[in-house]
Enzyme design. Structure first.
Site, PDB file in Angstrom:
ATOM      1  N   LYS A   1       2.834  60.310   9.376  1.00 59.07           N
ATOM      2  CA  LYS A   1       2.258  59.699  10.577  1.00 59.07           C
ATOM      3  C   LYS A   1       2.435  58.186  10.442  1.00 59.07           C
ATOM      4  CE  LYS A   1      -0.914  57.831  12.398  1.00 59.07           C
ATOM      5  NZ  LYS A   1      -0.948  56.520  13.172  1.00 59.07           N
TER       6      LYS A   1
ATOM      7  N   GLY B   1      -4.103  51.618   4.308  1.00 55.86           N
ATOM      8  CA  GLY B   1      -4.663  50.971   5.487  1.00 55.86           C
ATOM      9  C   GLY B   1      -6.008  50.366   5.172  1.00 55.86           C
TER      10      GLY B   1
ATOM     11  N   THR C   1     -10.080  49.741   4.636  1.00 55.64           N
ATOM     12  CA  THR C   1     -11.129  50.444   3.911  1.00 55.64           C
ATOM     13  C   THR C   1     -11.976  51.291   4.858  1.00 55.64           C
ATOM     14  OG1 THR C   1     -11.217  48.769   2.180  1.00 55.64           O
ATOM     15  CG2 THR C   1     -13.182  50.119   2.480  1.00 55.64           C
TER      16      THR C   1
ATOM     17  N   GLY D   1     -10.122  54.411   5.613  1.00 53.49           N
ATOM     18  CA  GLY D   1     -10.083  55.215   4.400  1.00 53.49           C
ATOM     19  C   GLY D   1     -11.368  55.990   4.189  1.00 53.49           C
TER      20      GLY D   1
ATOM     21  N   GLU E   1      -5.071  53.719  -0.541  1.00 52.30           N
ATOM     22  CA  GLU E   1      -4.801  52.328  -0.907  1.00 52.30           C
ATOM     23  C   GLU E   1      -5.295  51.498   0.260  1.00 52.30           C
ATOM     24  OE1 GLU E   1      -3.387  48.900  -0.452  1.00 52.30           O
ATOM     25  OE2 GLU E   1      -1.346  49.688  -0.581  1.00 52.30           O
TER      26      GLU E   1
ATOM     27  N   CYS F   1      -1.676  43.570   1.970  1.00 50.39           N
ATOM     28  CA  CYS F   1      -2.935  44.026   1.367  1.00 50.39           C
ATOM     29  C   CYS F   1      -3.274  43.263   0.098  1.00 50.39           C
ATOM     30  CB  CYS F   1      -2.871  45.527   1.103  1.00 50.39           C
ATOM     31  SG  CYS F   1      -1.468  46.027   0.089  1.00 50.39           S
TER      32      CYS F   1
ATOM     33  N   GLU G   1     -11.388  40.514   4.731  1.00 58.30           N
ATOM     34  CA  GLU G   1      -9.926  40.530   4.751  1.00 58.30           C
ATOM     35  C   GLU G   1      -9.438  40.098   6.137  1.00 58.30           C
ATOM     36  OE1 GLU G   1      -6.387  43.466   3.234  1.00 58.30           O
ATOM     37  OE2 GLU G   1      -7.984  44.373   4.416  1.00 58.30           O
TER      38      GLU G   1
END
Length: 503
Positions: A195, A248, A250, A253, A271, A306, A405
């Site tokens: 995806k 992608g 957090t 995730g 990750e 990242c 971030e």
């Protein structure tokens, strides 16, 4: 094999190639390119110009169900999962060769789709091809184990493929991140459903064409373009997906882990985000070189990285002098046309991310950080989304720009006086993806690297490494590893066999 096009070398060459480029926009399911079941599409836009590149199939839960069915059928059929590893190796090496042949085209697709400089995209292609070849060459060198037993028993430990792997990849390094996910999963014998991000789907669909040409069996590799909340969610909730690999944010995730728990407890390798510290001690002997590296650590790929070295921690004894050197280095890293091979920075991926970055910059000013350079949009190309390299000094740990971030070209500079203070500041983050350390003192290097809470530490470099070392984070930066044999092993299951040898 020769390339089916003139190799682009100049800015004009890349522009000409871009103008003549065609795109595959349909999903790749069960060895065929098809429209989404719903007929829905979404626009993918060139962020350097604001122009629509194509309308791409927008897959949803119905398409995911079909793809998972075919992936499971392919796995059960065994013409990939149960063949000798050497045969999988041959086909994956053939795919890597095709990627090599078409590397300029693949690089162009990523540049057009997400705005990164074409020179950077070419570097990504080299990394993606190396990843395919490394995993292909590794798979027939993975051995099982024989347990230490008495003469009346034989204990074997076997490695078997997991089954169906769903890989959800980000937009900032589209094809390289794709390779990091699918290469070990395919090499281990799994069926893989990819995806790609809805912001950068084009290279993944071209890769599907090359995979078919390479001869991967029907249903073993499929590509579902679409959105995370539709097709991504469906894959994560599927009872017949055995593993979910994700790179992608957090926040996403965490959501995927919940979906795994709500379904079949599938393995989830993540990750996620980072707010990486880059620590510079006063004993560095070449401050100009360190400053150049510190600037590149945050401004490479427009800061949409990242592991970007977004927190620069500088010993106060050299702080002002070093910041001046970083400012000078940043002057040569201004955004340019992504199709110009000489451009260091390109365009921000889309309007949403562009506005998000500018919002963080405004907040940094409001919080009282000292804006030393940049902080504004620039009209590099008409209609494009470009932001100049931005450097804040006098950032404190409680400021939002120093903690969250940004995922853009925004550097926050902190000062410290002691080694202990530097370690405490570096570890004061919910993230732990990467960290940098610059010093000539080997004793200090050994002390600090052991205490940094990070999945990887770069000493006197930034982002060094190759396919032989694992990549991943700790804390809320994730739990899995890409690259190296560690990644390959994550996509296999251990099976114990205990044999009684008594008559």
């Amino acid at each position: 094999m020769s390339a089916p096009y003139a190799i682009p070398r100049s800015h004009a060459d890349w522009r000409a190639m871009a103008e003549s480029q065609s795109f595959e926009t349909r999903a790749f399911i069960d060895d065929a390119f098809v429209d989404a079941a719903s007929g829905e599409t979404f626009e993918t836009i060139n962020p350097a110009t604001g122009k629509v590149l194509a309308r791409v199939a927008s897959c949803d839960a119905a398409d995911a169900e079909v793809a998972v069915h075919h992936a499971r059928a392919a796995f059960d059929r065994g013409d990939w999962s149960r063949i000798a590893p050497g045969r999988r190796k041959k086909l994956l090496l053939r795919l890597a060769d095709l990627m090599e042949t078409h590397k300029h085209e693949l690089a162009l697709l990523d540049t057009l789709d997400m705005g990164k400089p074409v020179s950077s995209s070419l570097g990504d292609m080299a990394g993606a091809i190396a990843c395919l070849r490394y995993n292909a060459e590794s798979i027939d060198k993975v051995y099982g184990e024989v347990a230490p037993t008495g003469e009346d028993s034989l204990g074997l430990v076997l490695r078997e493929p997991l089954g169906v792997v769903a890989s959800i990849v980000p937009w900032n390094f589209p094809l390289m991140m794709t390779a990091w996910k699918i290469a070990p999963a395919l090499a281990a014998g799994n069926s893989v459903i990819l995806k790609p991000s809805e912001k950068s789907p084009l290279s993944a669909l071209r890769l599907a064409q090359l995979a078919k040409e390479a001869g991967l069996p029907q249903g073993v590799f499929q590509v579902l373009p679409g959105f995370g909340h539709t097709v991504g969610k469906a894959l994560a909730l599927s009872m017949d997906v055995n593993c979910l690999a994700f790179t992608g944010s957090t926040a996403v995730g965490k959501q995927l882990m919940q979906y795994a728990g709500q379904s079949n407890l599938k393995r989830v390798y993540l990750e996620c985000g980072g707010k990486s510290p880059n620590i510079v001690f006063a004993d560095c002997k070449d401050l100009d070189a360190v400053a150049e590296n510190a600037a590149a650590a945050i401004f490479h790929n427009q800061g949409e990285v990242c592991i970007a070295g977004s927190r620069l921690l500088v010993e106060n004894a050299i702080r002002e002098d070093f910041i001046e050197r970083v400012l000078k280095a940043a002057e040569g890293m201004q955004p340019g046309d992504p199709l110009n091979p000489d451009s260091f920075m390109g365009a921000i991926v889309d309007q949403t991310q562009y506005q998000r970055i500018l919002g963080y910059i405004r907040q940094g000013v409001e919080e009282g950080a000292h804006l030393r350079s940049g902080g504004e949009s620039v009209e590099t190309c008409p209609g494009g989304l470009f932001i100049s390299p931005t450097i804040f000094d006098n950032v404190t740990p409680e400021m939002v720009i120093g903690r969250e971030e940004v995922f853009g070209p925004v550097l926050s500079v902190f000062g410290f006086d002691t080694e202990e203070e530097a370690i405490r500041m570096a570890n004061d983050s919910l993230y732990g993806l990467a960290a940098g350390l610059w010093s000539q003192d080997i004793d200090r290097i050994m002390r600090v690297t052991r205490r940094l809470e990070s999945g990887q530490v770069y000493v006197n470099n930034w982002a060094g490494g190759d396919m032989t070392v694992p990549f991943g984070g700790v804390k809320q930066s994730g739990n899995g590893r890409d690259k190296s044999m560690h990644s390959l092993q994550e996509y296999s299951e251990l099976k114990t066999v205990w044999m009684s040898l008594t008559s």
